[in-house]
Design a protein around this motif. Structure first.
Motif, mmCIF file in Angstrom:
data_model
loop_
_atom_site.group_PDB
_atom_site.id
_atom_site.type_symbol
_atom_site.label_atom_id
_atom_site.label_comp_id
_atom_site.label_asym_id
_atom_site.label_seq_id
_atom_site.Cartn_x
_atom_site.Cartn_y
_atom_site.Cartn_z
ATOM 1 N N LEU A 1 29.360 77.533 17.361
ATOM 2 C CA LEU A 1 29.958 76.595 18.301
ATOM 3 C C LEU A 1 30.447 77.323 19.554
ATOM 4 C CD1 LEU A 1 31.954 74.210 15.926
ATOM 5 C CD2 LEU A 1 29.901 73.655 17.243
ATOM 6 N N ARG A 2 31.047 78.496 19.371
ATOM 7 C CA ARG A 2 31.449 79.280 20.545
ATOM 8 C C ARG A 2 30.237 79.592 21.415
ATOM 9 N NH1 ARG A 2 34.804 83.418 16.939
ATOM 10 N NH2 ARG A 2 36.916 82.566 17.040
ATOM 11 N N ARG A 3 29.164 80.069 20.789
ATOM 12 C CA ARG A 3 27.963 80.431 21.538
ATOM 13 C C ARG A 3 27.378 79.227 22.260
ATOM 14 N NH1 ARG A 3 22.879 79.605 20.954
ATOM 15 N NH2 ARG A 3 23.184 78.681 18.888
ATOM 16 N N ARG A 4 27.319 78.102 21.603
ATOM 17 C CA ARG A 4 26.720 76.903 22.197
ATOM 18 C C ARG A 4 27.556 76.376 23.363
ATOM 19 N NH1 ARG A 4 25.692 72.838 17.460
ATOM 20 N NH2 ARG A 4 24.637 71.635 19.109
ATOM 21 N N ILE A 5 28.867 76.549 23.281
ATOM 22 C CA ILE A 5 29.723 76.140 24.393
ATOM 23 C C ILE A 5 29.553 77.097 25.567
ATOM 24 C CG2 ILE A 5 32.128 75.910 25.154
ATOM 25 C CD1 ILE A 5 32.737 74.819 22.309
ATOM 26 N N LEU A 6 29.554 78.404 25.277
ATOM 27 C CA LEU A 6 29.425 79.403 26.343
ATOM 28 C C LEU A 6 28.095 79.284 27.084
ATOM 29 C CD1 LEU A 6 30.933 82.561 24.602
ATOM 30 C CD2 LEU A 6 31.963 81.258 26.466
ATOM 31 N N THR A 7 27.027 78.951 26.359
ATOM 32 C CA THR A 7 25.704 78.874 26.966
ATOM 33 C C THR A 7 25.377 77.472 27.479
ATOM 34 O OG1 THR A 7 24.662 78.439 24.822
ATOM 35 C CG2 THR A 7 24.820 80.739 25.528
ATOM 36 N N GLU A 8 26.338 76.559 27.350
ATOM 37 C CA GLU A 8 26.199 75.176 27.803
ATOM 38 C C GLU A 8 25.140 74.398 27.036
ATOM 39 O OE1 GLU A 8 25.964 75.364 32.203
ATOM 40 O OE2 GLU A 8 28.048 74.672 32.131
ATOM 41 N N ARG B 1 40.721 84.886 27.729
ATOM 42 C CA ARG B 1 39.747 84.161 26.916
ATOM 43 C C ARG B 1 39.319 82.877 27.602
ATOM 44 N NH1 ARG B 1 42.675 83.419 22.614
ATOM 45 N NH2 ARG B 1 42.076 85.343 21.579
ATOM 46 N N ARG B 2 40.292 82.147 28.121
ATOM 47 C CA ARG B 2 39.968 80.883 28.802
ATOM 48 C C ARG B 2 39.174 81.148 30.078
ATOM 49 N NH1 ARG B 2 38.036 77.262 30.324
ATOM 50 N NH2 ARG B 2 38.712 75.101 30.646
ATOM 51 N N LEU B 3 39.537 82.201 30.798
ATOM 52 C CA LEU B 3 38.831 82.567 32.021
ATOM 53 C C LEU B 3 37.373 82.903 31.722
ATOM 54 C CD1 LEU B 3 39.750 83.090 35.058
ATOM 55 C CD2 LEU B 3 39.701 85.510 34.441
ATOM 56 N N LEU B 4 37.142 83.662 30.652
ATOM 57 C CA LEU B 4 35.786 84.089 30.320
ATOM 58 C C LEU B 4 34.906 82.928 29.871
ATOM 59 C CD1 LEU B 4 36.419 87.504 28.522
ATOM 60 C CD2 LEU B 4 35.423 87.124 30.782
ATOM 61 N N ILE B 5 35.512 81.900 29.293
ATOM 62 C CA ILE B 5 34.734 80.729 28.894
ATOM 63 C C ILE B 5 34.067 80.114 30.120
ATOM 64 C CG2 ILE B 5 34.875 78.364 28.011
ATOM 65 C CD1 ILE B 5 37.099 79.387 26.101
ATOM 66 N N ASP B 6 34.866 79.856 31.156
ATOM 67 C CA ASP B 6 34.280 79.238 32.354
ATOM 68 C C ASP B 6 33.413 80.211 33.137
ATOM 69 O OD1 ASP B 6 35.390 76.850 31.723
ATOM 70 O OD2 ASP B 6 36.744 76.731 33.432
ATOM 71 N N HIS B 7 33.796 81.494 33.188
ATOM 72 C CA HIS B 7 32.974 82.480 33.890
ATOM 73 C C HIS B 7 31.587 82.561 33.248
ATOM 74 C CE1 HIS B 7 33.361 86.377 36.441
ATOM 75 N NE2 HIS B 7 32.167 85.842 36.564
ATOM 76 N N THR B 8 31.541 82.536 31.928
ATOM 77 C CA THR B 8 30.261 82.616 31.224
ATOM 78 C C THR B 8 29.433 81.367 31.455
ATOM 79 O OG1 THR B 8 31.303 83.988 29.521
ATOM 80 C CG2 THR B 8 29.174 83.002 28.974
ATOM 81 N N ARG B 9 30.084 80.201 31.422
ATOM 82 C CA ARG B 9 29.346 78.952 31.635
ATOM 83 C C ARG B 9 28.821 78.865 33.068
ATOM 84 N NH1 ARG B 9 32.858 74.135 28.980
ATOM 85 N NH2 ARG B 9 34.519 74.999 30.313
ATOM 86 N N ILE B 10 29.601 79.297 34.033
ATOM 87 C CA ILE B 10 29.122 79.322 35.416
ATOM 88 C C ILE B 10 27.934 80.281 35.526
ATOM 89 C CG2 ILE B 10 29.695 79.996 37.781
ATOM 90 C CD1 ILE B 10 32.578 79.087 37.156
#
Length: 235
Positions: A16-23, A152-161
């Motif tokens: 689930l983490r991976r799928r969220i990070l990769t959109e 952690r929260r910052l990296l979530i959006d940075h990775t998705r962007i």
């Protein structure tokens, strides 16, 4: 003792983490507990426990009577992202150089090898995930319970962007990819040397490497105040 449910639970959390990070799971979408439970061979109670953990980490938002929503990326959250990023990255860099252990440095070097391979193979997903892992390890090095949730929260959006923006087919970003790899190597050197101030300065430079391109990509044309610059009202 049956370890399969525990393994399924861990696999579910990591996936689930991976799928969220990769959109693969889009920002703002809602998760179906029943579908997740069936996919991983788990009952609803452990799924709800995992979703609570993901909410605590910033991956999802829990809504009463509506369930779990993948953390959205609104203009407000993106604006706050640009404001907070340089401060958080600099603090993490400084503390990582101060507190890193040899074992953590070895993990950082191993992750850098994977990051290099992802860029060489033009694998956008692996580049995004290994970059996230690299900076997460730096967060672990920093060993600060107040900064780590913010990172952690910052990296979530940075990775998705990054998944949306950094295409290996974009030749204009080739030089940036080379510089990003070099700066990761410099992070390792400075952390090994314990050079706190230089590591903090490099963290800001590393952020600036991508800020302008990301800013132009996510800022609507109607928004005149540049992202990443603190508005006068809160300066």
């Amino acid at each position: 003792m049956n370890r399969e449910p525990k393994r399924n639970k861990l696999n579910c959390l990591e996936d689930l983490r991976r799928r969220i990070l990769t959109e693969a799971l889009e920002p703002g979408s809602y998760l179906d507990e029943t579908e997740i439970a069936e996919a991983y061979g788990l009952s609803r109670p452990p799924i709800r426990e995992l979703l609570r953990q993901l909410a605590g980490e910033g991956y999802v938002i829990l809504h009463e009577n509506r369930g779990a929503q993948v953390a959205p990326m609104t203009h407000k959250t993106l604006r706050n992202f640009f404001i907070a990023a340089p401060m958080i990255y600099a603090a993490i860099g400084r503390l990582a150089a101060q507190n890193a252990t040899n074992a953590q440095i070895m993990r950082l070097k191993d992750t850098q090898l994977l990051f290099r391979a992802a860029i060489r193979e033009k694998n956008t997903e692996q580049r995004a995930l290994t970059n996230e892992r690299f900076h997460s390890i730096m967060g672990e090095m920093a060993d600060n319970e107040f900064l780590m949730p913010s990172l952690r929260r910052l990296l979530i959006d940075h990775t998705r962007i990054g998944m949306t923006f950094y295409s290996p087919r974009n030749p204009g970003l080739a030089d940036q990819r080379v510089t990003a790899v070099e700066q990761h190597d410099q992070f390792i050197e400075l952390i090994e040397a314990g050079d706190t101030e230089a590591c903090a300065d490099l963290a800001v430079a590393h952020w600036e490497l991508s800020r302008a391109q990301i800013e132009s990509f996510v800022t609507p044309a109607s928004v005149f105040a540049p992202l990443g610059r603190v508005p006068d009202s809160i300066a």
